[in-house]
Motif scaffolding. Structure first.
Motif, short mmCIF file in Angstrom:
data_model
loop_
_atom_site.label_atom_id
_atom_site.label_comp_id
_atom_site.label_asym_id
_atom_site.label_seq_id
_atom_site.Cartn_x
_atom_site.Cartn_y
_atom_site.Cartn_z
N GLY A 33 0.85 -1.19 0.00
CA GLY A 33 0.00 0.00 0.00
C GLY A 33 0.88 1.23 0.00
O GLY A 33 1.71 1.41 -0.87
N GLN A 34 0.74 2.07 1.01
CA GLN A 34 1.56 3.28 1.08
C GLN A 34 2.62 3.17 2.17
O GLN A 34 3.17 4.19 2.61
N THR A 35 2.91 1.94 2.61
CA THR A 35 3.85 1.73 3.72
C THR A 35 5.11 1.01 3.26
O THR A 35 5.04 -0.03 2.61
N PHE B 218 9.95 19.05 1.78
CA PHE B 218 8.93 19.92 2.38
C PHE B 218 7.63 19.16 2.59
O PHE B 218 7.06 18.64 1.63
N GLU C 232 8.86 13.03 7.38
CA GLU C 232 9.22 12.85 5.97
C GLU C 232 10.74 12.74 5.84
O GLU C 232 11.25 11.84 5.17
N ILE D 223 3.75 6.79 3.98
CA ILE D 223 3.77 8.10 3.31
C ILE D 223 2.32 8.54 3.06
O ILE D 223 1.54 7.79 2.48
N GLY D 224 2.01 9.74 3.51
CA GLY D 224 0.62 10.20 3.47
C GLY D 224 0.16 10.68 2.11
O GLY D 224 0.95 11.03 1.24
N LYS D 225 -1.17 10.67 1.97
CA LYS D 225 -1.83 11.31 0.83
C LYS D 225 -2.29 12.71 1.26
O LYS D 225 -2.54 12.93 2.45
N VAL D 226 -2.47 13.58 0.32
CA VAL D 226 -2.98 14.91 0.65
C VAL D 226 -4.50 14.82 0.88
O VAL D 226 -5.23 14.32 0.03
N ASP E 184 -8.02 16.95 2.15
CA ASP E 184 -8.55 18.31 2.25
C ASP E 184 -10.06 18.22 2.36
O ASP E 184 -10.74 17.90 1.39
N LEU F 287 -0.47 22.15 4.24
CA LEU F 287 0.32 22.52 3.06
C LEU F 287 -0.15 23.82 2.41
O LEU F 287 -0.02 23.99 1.21
N PRO G 168 -4.94 22.05 2.11
CA PRO G 168 -4.59 20.64 1.92
C PRO G 168 -3.63 20.21 3.03
O PRO G 168 -2.76 20.97 3.43
N ILE H 71 -1.40 16.79 5.12
CA ILE H 71 -0.75 15.50 4.92
C ILE H 71 -0.21 15.01 6.26
O ILE H 71 0.04 15.81 7.16
N HIS I 170 2.72 11.97 7.67
CA HIS I 170 3.65 10.88 7.41
C HIS I 170 3.94 10.18 8.74
O HIS I 170 4.23 10.85 9.74
#
Lengths: 337, 337
Positions: B5-7, B106, B114, B186-189, B191, B312, B325, B327, B329
């Motif tokens: 996934g995102q890990t 950033f 991050e 790792i995160g998604k943005v 909002d 962000l 937005p 995020i 992590h």
């Protein structure tokens, strides 16, 4: 993955299976126009503000890169991107649109190759199957943020550069056809004391020379290994300085195959507004992802070193009397397995 | 290196062999004061401007982390860092001082994790033997940049947060004693439409919930796997919202072991200026690198998930009517081989 000095050698040589370049009207009047995927005919990029326009360029470029790579948005695992805007808003808002895990990076105009180096690291290490690198800049957003309100129409010195309006993205993975990412040399911050924020080429030249020198030393290569060594945006003032600095170190660059994206993107005789040449992180992005990769895919170039340069100042840092710290990140691209 | 996934799952579980935390006077009046390596007694950090002060915090923290890691500056191969300043000048100027290859990143206040996730990736993949992650924030630089000139002394709503003055760095390598980096998500943005730049906790809560949920799903873990799950800077408004959002997804967080760095760093009863709690990328950095790692090294905590959150936005994005937005992590830290 191996590291030697400040250079990474990618074990699996990740491949760029798709890349895109979307530009504004002025880049569309330049000599590389045919290589860009889309040219907007207005500097507003069909949006109400320049900032929204810059973001649209990046969103367009991301979509186009996925299309050309032949993968679906859901297959993309990570997006690595950044830009020149305060808090890299263009990239973060584009990442919101994409809905994909996002690593924001910042290296000013060197962001194009920093993001490609990191995205390639993700793929090479097994941290991603598909990763995207991307960046964008817009002439009017950058001018108003770093210098004067754009509406002033203030005159710039002839050694100043012209920020490119454009966005470029690439999709990197482990298998497929296309240019392969073989090495990346991560730059050190160099600062020889230049304080004039219009004189970016001179400020960035030592960083470019340092990274090229480090790359050649770390890889044991000579400049003639490459068909093309191209700096990011040193333009007519900075590029000859880099050549001279390298010569002082005993590294003689070729007269024809050592070039600069900032000198390639505009016809400075016809496009007088370009002054010393192009700049901005969109400059090296659209020249690399538009022009250079097309030349590689068509067999005209086999081995290219892209050395993207960045000036790491902010208006506050120079208002407080600081000189301009600069950096350059290099990525080596080669055709063939 | 594996990805699910995102890990990312770090194959070699990089170890943090040294970490540092340097703070300002207000953090030195808080409940974690004893855990910080150095406390400045003035908000100017002995410099002429706040921006130079912020940079000094980061340079101090970098030097201290190397000292505590027991390595020389020449051994450090890469520095991964970022901050909240426009064009992340604090990090870039600190990198100039260090003279080491530099990757600017950033993620607003999520930059702390991050940078640690990326530094750990460098080490795990073989791209570095020693890498440093670092970040800093300063109350006055951030307030003047994101909100009003600090001298106005303008009143803030009670749900606003107080930017931490502090810097934290860590040195990551493959061998040695200390907490090990096992995973990064790792995160998604995210909002959900919050537009009030004083209401960061509410804006960031959905990103924190999304990343925690993704982390648990990707690793097959439940919250009780960890001795502590700590968010970055959600403070008194955002933290309960994250708890509620997770509950709606069927994830019940522990009442005592689900905490927030922004709530830990100040005593809000005594330090009224802290309002809803701490924020800024220095917040999660100094709480993690100062307090939490000390607790781990002394055996009080074995397994910790740090979920650094970031908003962000930029002043321009909210002046142009955009929502914020966000995020998050997450990095998983464990004692033992």
């Amino acid at each position: 993955m191996k590291v030697n000095g400040q250079t990474w050698e990618y074990e699996h040589r990740p491949v760029i299976i798709g890349s895109s370049s979307i530009v504004g009207p002025e880049e569309g009047e330049g000599p590389l126009a045919e290589d860009f995927d889309f040219i907007y005919d207005n500097l507003e990029i069909n949006e109400k503000t320049w900032e929204k326009g810059e973001r649209r360029l990046l969103e367009d470029a991301a979509r186009k890169a996925l299309e050309l790579a032949g993968i679906q948005e859901e297959q993309l695992q990570f997006y690595v991107g950044g830009d020149l805007m305060n808090q890299i808003i263009s990239s973060s808002f584009a990442a919101r649109q994409m809905g994909v895990p996002y690593l924001g990076v910042f290296g000013a105009c060197s962001t194009s190759m920093e993001s490609l180096a990191v995205a390639s690291l993700l793929v090479d290490s097994g941290a991603a199957r598909y990763a995207m690198a991307g960046t964008a800049s817009h002439n009017c957003t950058v001018e108003k943020q770093f210098r004067y309100p754009t509406e002033y129409g203030s005159q710039k010195p002839p050694y100043a550069q012209y920020t490119v309006t454009g966005a470029g993205c690439s999709v990197v993975t482990n298998q497929g056809k296309g240019p392969r990412v073989t090495h990346a040399t991560i730059g050190k911050v160099m600062d020889l004391g230049v304080k004039d924020p219009f004189n970016m080429g001179t400020a960035m030249a030592p960083a470019a020379a340092d990274t090229i020198s480090a790359h050649l030393k770390d890889t044991g290569r000579t400049p003639d290994y490459y068909d093309l060594i191209v700096t990011g945006d040193l333009a007519s003032v900075g590029h000859p300085i880099t050549r001279e600095l390298l010569l002082q170190e005993g590294i003689a660059m070729d007269q024809t195959n050592f070039m600069d994206c900032g000198l390639m993107i505009y016809d400075r005789d016809k496009q007088k507004y370009a002054l010393a040449g192009g700049s901005g992180c969109g400059c090296s992005a659209v020249v690399t992802y538009g022009h250079i990769l097309k030349q590689m895919n068509s067999g005209k170039l086999q081995k290219v070193l892209v050395v993207a340069t960045g000036a790491l100042l902010s208006p506050i840092s120079y208002q407080q009397g600081e000189s301009i710290p600069c950096i350059a990140h290099a990525v080596s691209l080669e055709m063939g397995g």
